[in-house]
Design a protein around this motif. Sequence first.
Motif, PDB file in Angstrom:
ATOM      1  N   UNK A   1       0.826  -1.212   0.000  1.00  0.00           N
ATOM      2  CA  UNK A   1       0.000   0.000   0.000  1.00  0.00           C
ATOM      3  C   UNK A   1       0.858   1.259   0.000  1.00  0.00           C
ATOM      4  N   UNK A   2       1.913   1.268   0.820  1.00  0.00           N
ATOM      5  CA  UNK A   2       2.805   2.422   0.863  1.00  0.00           C
ATOM      6  C   UNK A   2       3.535   2.598  -0.471  1.00  0.00           C
ATOM      7  N   UNK A   3       3.900   1.474  -1.093  1.00  0.00           N
ATOM      8  CA  UNK A   3       4.614   1.515  -2.373  1.00  0.00           C
ATOM      9  C   UNK A   3       3.764   2.194  -3.444  1.00  0.00           C
ATOM     10  N   UNK A   4       2.518   1.762  -3.581  1.00  0.00           N
ATOM     11  CA  UNK A   4       1.677   2.333  -4.637  1.00  0.00           C
ATOM     12  C   UNK A   4       1.268   3.769  -4.324  1.00  0.00           C
ATOM     13  N   UNK A   5       1.042   4.086  -3.057  1.00  0.00           N
ATOM     14  CA  UNK A   5       0.707   5.463  -2.713  1.00  0.00           C
ATOM     15  C   UNK A   5       1.874   6.387  -3.034  1.00  0.00           C
ATOM     16  N   UNK A   6       3.094   5.918  -2.774  1.00  0.00           N
ATOM     17  CA  UNK A   6       4.288   6.707  -3.077  1.00  0.00           C
ATOM     18  C   UNK A   6       4.411   6.931  -4.580  1.00  0.00           C
ATOM     19  N   UNK A   7       4.133   5.886  -5.382  1.00  0.00           N
ATOM     20  CA  UNK A   7       4.219   6.030  -6.835  1.00  0.00           C
ATOM     21  C   UNK A   7       3.144   6.987  -7.364  1.00  0.00           C
ATOM     22  N   UNK A   8       1.945   6.903  -6.794  1.00  0.00           N
ATOM     23  CA  UNK A   8       0.877   7.802  -7.219  1.00  0.00           C
ATOM     24  C   UNK A   8       1.230   9.242  -6.871  1.00  0.00           C
ATOM     25  N   UNK A   9       1.800   9.451  -5.682  1.00  0.00           N
ATOM     26  CA  UNK A   9       2.213  10.800  -5.279  1.00  0.00           C
ATOM     27  C   UNK A   9       3.254  11.376  -6.229  1.00  0.00           C
ATOM     28  N   UNK A  10       4.097  10.492  -6.781  1.00  0.00           N
ATOM     29  CA  UNK A  10       5.136  10.931  -7.713  1.00  0.00           C
ATOM     30  C   UNK A  10       4.658  10.915  -9.163  1.00  0.00           C
ATOM     31  N   UNK A  11       3.381  10.587  -9.386  1.00  0.00           N
ATOM     32  CA  UNK A  11       2.795  10.520 -10.725  1.00  0.00           C
ATOM     33  C   UNK A  11       3.478   9.450 -11.594  1.00  0.00           C
ATOM     34  N   UNK A  12       3.871   8.342 -10.968  1.00  0.00           N
ATOM     35  CA  UNK A  12       4.500   7.234 -11.687  1.00  0.00           C
ATOM     36  C   UNK A  12       3.548   6.064 -11.888  1.00  0.00           C
ATOM     37  N   UNK A  13       2.403   6.081 -11.222  1.00  0.00           N
ATOM     38  CA  UNK A  13       1.408   5.020 -11.349  1.00  0.00           C
ATOM     39  C   UNK A  13       0.032   5.619 -11.141  1.00  0.00           C
ATOM     40  N   UNK A  14      -0.994   4.845 -11.488  1.00  0.00           N
ATOM     41  CA  UNK A  14      -2.364   5.312 -11.327  1.00  0.00           C
ATOM     42  C   UNK A  14      -3.288   4.108 -11.159  1.00  0.00           C
ATOM     43  N   UNK A  15      -4.483   4.365 -10.613  1.00  0.00           N
ATOM     44  CA  UNK A  15      -5.477   3.309 -10.521  1.00  0.00           C
ATOM     45  C   UNK A  15      -5.913   2.919 -11.931  1.00  0.00           C
ATOM     46  N   UNK A  16      -6.288   1.651 -12.088  1.00  0.00           N
ATOM     47  CA  UNK A  16      -6.505   1.123 -13.430  1.00  0.00           C
ATOM     48  C   UNK A  16      -7.869   0.441 -13.553  1.00  0.00           C
ATOM     49  N   UNK A  17      -8.391   0.426 -14.777  1.00  0.00           N
ATOM     50  CA  UNK A  17      -9.574  -0.366 -15.116  1.00  0.00           C
ATOM     51  C   UNK A  17      -9.245  -1.292 -16.280  1.00  0.00           C
ATOM     52  N   UNK A  18      -8.001  -1.741 -16.338  1.00  0.00           N
ATOM     53  CA  UNK A  18      -7.489  -2.541 -17.451  1.00  0.00           C
ATOM     54  C   UNK A  18      -8.084  -3.947 -17.456  1.00  0.00           C
ATOM     55  N   UNK A  19      -8.139  -4.554 -18.654  1.00  0.00           N
ATOM     56  CA  UNK A  19      -8.524  -5.962 -18.763  1.00  0.00           C
ATOM     57  C   UNK A  19      -7.322  -6.880 -18.558  1.00  0.00           C
ATOM     58  N   UNK A  20      -6.132  -6.306 -18.439  1.00  0.00           N
ATOM     59  CA  UNK A  20      -4.928  -7.047 -18.100  1.00  0.00           C
ATOM     60  C   UNK A  20      -4.775  -7.045 -16.574  1.00  0.00           C
ATOM     61  N   UNK A  21      -4.216  -8.102 -16.019  1.00  0.00           N
ATOM     62  CA  UNK A  21      -3.997  -8.133 -14.566  1.00  0.00           C
ATOM     63  C   UNK A  21      -2.935  -9.172 -14.223  1.00  0.00           C
TER      64      UNK A  21
END
Length: 464
Positions: free
Chosen positions: A167-187
């Motif tokens: 959770x901390x990893x993804x929040x940190x990436x989102x804060x840095x604009x390196x990742x985002x929430x997804x609605x992809x058909x890939x997983x």
Amino acid sequence: MLIDSGADISVIPRELLEAATESSLKFYAADASPLKTFGAHDLTLQFNQPEPFVHTFVATHVPYPILGADFICDYRLLIDLPDKRLLRRDGTVFASGDCIRSPNLSLSLLAPDQKYRDLLLRFPTLYDAKHRKPLEESKVCHMIITTGRPVSEPCRKLGPEKLKAAQEFFQNLIDQDLAQRSSSEWASPIHLVEKKDGSWRVCGDYRKLNNITVPDKYPVKRLQDFSTILFNATVFSTLDLEKAFLQIPLRTEDRPKTALITPFGLYEFKVMTFGMRNAAQTFQRYADSVLGDLPFVYVYIDDILIASPDIETHRKHVEIVFERLKRATLQLNLDKCVFESERVEFLGFLIDRNGYKPLPGKVEKINSFPRPQTVEQLRRFLGMINFYHHCMPGSAQLQIELNKLLTSQKKRDKTPVAWNSQAIDSFERLKEGLASAAYLAFPQDGAPLRVCTDASDIAMGAVL
């Protein structure tokens, strides 16, 4: 607030924030003591001006907020000490205050004893995240060219410790604009690996995605080829890039393919990340375009070696590399960089003016490796030995008896090893051979070469 032009960056006391997690950035006080940091935070400041000011502060352990040199430079302010004011460049008053006696709180991103500190101060974009500019896709980007339909897997359970780290990893990436929430058909499922310090490395299990990804044939260099630039070199520096893969943007249309499924949602990356097929080739290609024409530099993916004949020349070489990295918008991890040394560790080898040899620490670990009990453990031992095989004359001959014990091609083979006296003797002699591994000299242009050959009753091989 304390105005301190000696502080590289503006900071706020950790205690003023309700929630802030520890980050990897370090500060150094005037006495060279390191200070932990707790992330960057955008705060709105209201001075005696009609408009508010939004500025980024780093949270750390200080008694009061500090407006540092970054704030003064960003808003082009002048410090008027006699009249205790901040002035705009046109001479109008920005804010007034008082001069106070306070502890020496000047904070720096560089330790006072940092080698090449004066040179690094000229290139703040190399180590200060605040100055970092994201790479544009037009300059370089990682592409994921696939064949077939999208692949997906179910979410994997995570224990409390791993869940918190993810959770901390993804929040940190989102804060840095390196990742985002997804609605992809890939997983692809999330995967965590424990680091040496006990923390967790978060990555994706991209095996299904990689199986349908078209391979990139760009060559990643051979480890031992670094020796080709080292003849007559006496001074060395090694540079490590900060989270190198995350510095490379991902082609926009390929972002959904990177989606990771977690117990707390689906996330996709905006940058290249670990575990993706062709990631090493993408980074090697970009690194070669940046530094590949410099004869005193060797780049293996994100590890950089600079070698020079003397200290004066070396400083010039380092400055050239800094300028290239600045233009390429790449950042360094200064904690892992070594500057101007007579001896450095690089890609598993110890290098000095006389040549290179296996790292003593690695040799010690291999020598203490217990006799393998399964085929899987034996393969692991032979893999470690073969990393240094070119430093051990006759290594292949010593491995014959051990290779005979590898009875199948099955992965993770738990079959017990049937040890005999010849195999035990070969096992011990291999460890002894590594302990006395040859010190390899650097190749010299124009030197006479001798080719040594051998014959085999069971195989033939050739190399160009």
